[in-house]
Enzyme design. Structure first.
Site, PDB file in Angstrom:
ATOM      1  NE  ARG A   1      -3.792   2.354   0.706  1.00 30.44           N
ATOM      2  CZ  ARG A   1      -3.657   3.676   0.608  1.00 30.44           C
ATOM      3  NH1 ARG A   1      -2.513   4.184   0.178  1.00 30.44           N
ATOM      4  NH2 ARG A   1      -4.648   4.473   0.947  1.00 30.44           N
TER       5      ARG A   1
ATOM      6  CD  GLU B   1     -12.156   0.965  -3.312  1.00 25.91           C
ATOM      7  OE1 GLU B   1     -11.736   0.089  -4.091  1.00 25.91           O
ATOM      8  OE2 GLU B   1     -11.577   1.288  -2.265  1.00 25.91           O
TER       9      GLU B   1
ATOM     10  NE  ARG C   1      -3.787  -2.520   2.242  1.00 23.49           N
ATOM     11  CZ  ARG C   1      -4.662  -1.603   1.831  1.00 23.49           C
ATOM     12  NH1 ARG C   1      -5.127  -1.653   0.583  1.00 23.49           N
ATOM     13  NH2 ARG C   1      -5.061  -0.647   2.643  1.00 23.49           N
TER      14      ARG C   1
END
Length: 362
Positions: free
Chosen positions: A68, A76, A119
């Site tokens: 990330r 999104e 992540r």
């Protein structure tokens, strides 16, 4: 000290540790193997997939890692539990073009190295290019802080400021889904609609149609105000923290204009309705007057006709005279041929046409 340790040796080891910490290049070892020789806290990796605008999959150390990007948040595009946001697909496409599969990148970490989804958190560099900041510079994402990870935040914020001043991406008024574009479109539509107020003599349907357009724009204004009053820490409003008050003022001003126009429309419609009712009343009165006059004319005509019939019935009947003598067939006129014979029968009275005659005294 009774511990059997040479103090000078300890001091020497401590100095060596400090020296190693200060060195900018080290061997990164994962699972017993050397991955890359690079700066401390950095990793050389190969892009295997672009997940969305701020997440990539890379390979290093013999396995896949999901990364990330630090201090950047993009709209999104792939979350099945969230709607696709404005420029979400475009942000993903932008990163895919920047980091096609097989691209070698450098990952640098900050204080926290993983997020709540496990992540890896990293600043991604393509050569000397700081990809996280370039996303913001293109207007495809907004700067964000993640816990104590603020090492790279100033660079991303500076890049975002360039996007704002340049009207790029999320700040473009030419991209219809952005908030600035939606506010501008509302203002333009309101100006056009308010300027098309029906004239005083318009049909009631015109007033109703105009009101429907005003109400639709008022709904849009209400939705925009709700959006502008939303959470400033998440998209889309996170992109407009420094513009929210200005955008809200613009929408509120448009809302006032629309409400005033709706009020005027209602007043004008009521006046027109009263006018039409008065016109209908007068028309009904005129129609009644004309109907009464026509009825009077018909009654007079009927009376005159009745009087004429009565007069005709009271007059003596006419009888033509009967002939006093029998009608005879006219004889041809006497001949003057000198043949010696004569058919003269005396004086005659010929009927009209000369075909019949009756004898008369000579």
């Amino acid at each position: 000290m009774g511990l059997g340790v040479d103090v000078n040796e300890l001091l020497a080891l401590a100095g060596a540790h400090k020296a190693l910490t200060a060195v900018a290049v080290a061997a990164v070892v994962v699972g017993g193997g050397i991955v890359a020789a690079t700066a401390v806290g950095s990793t050389i990796a190969t892009v295997t997939k672009v997940v969305d605008g701020d997440t990539i999959d890379v390979r290093y150390g013999g396995r896949e890692h999901r990364v990330r990007l630090l201090n950047i948040d993009t709209p999104e595009a792939v979350d099945p539990n969230s709607p696709v946001e404005c420029l979400g697909p475009e942000a993903s496409d932008w990163l895919k073009q920047r980091l096609p599969v097989g691209t070698e990148v450098r990952l640098e970490r900050d204080e926290e190295t993983r997020d709540r989804y496990d992540r890896e958190l990293a600043a991604v560099f393509l050569g000397d290019e700081f990809v996280n900041a370039e996303i913001a510079r293109a207007g495809m994402g907004v700067a964000m802080s993640v816990g104590p990870n603020v090492k790279f935040l100033p660079q991303v914020e500076a890049a975002q400021a360039e996007a704002v001043s340049g009207g790029r991406g999320l700040y473009a008024t030419s991209i219809e889904c952005t908030v600035p574009a939606r506010v501008e479109e509302l203002s333009s539509a309101a100006t056009e609609t308010v300027g098309q107020e029906p004239a005083g003599a318009a049909a009631l349907a015109d007033f109703d149609s105009h009101r429907a357009e005003l109400v639709a724009l008022l709904v849009t204004a209400k939705d925009l105000l709700a959006l502008l009053d939303g959470d400033a820490d998440v998209l889309p409003m996170a992109a407009y923290r420094n513009q929210t008050s200005t955008l809200r003022w613009q929408v509120a001003r448009v809302q006032d204009r629309l409400e005033s126009a709706e009020t005027r429309n209602g007043i004008a419609r009521d006046a027109r309705k009263s006018q039409l009712a008065e016109e209908a009343r007068r028309a009904a009165e005129e129609a009644a007057r004309q109907a009464a006059a026509e009825a009077a004319r018909q009654a007079a005509a009927e009376r005159a006709a009745a009087a004429a019939r009565a007069a005709q019935q009271s007059a003596p009947s006419y009888r033509p005279p009967s002939p006093s003598t029998a009608t005879r067939t006219a004889a041809p006129p006497p001949s003057n041929s000198g043949s010696g014979s004569s058919t003269y029968t005396g004086c005659r009275s010929y009927a009209p046409g000369g075909k019949t005659w009756t004898p008369i005294p000579c």
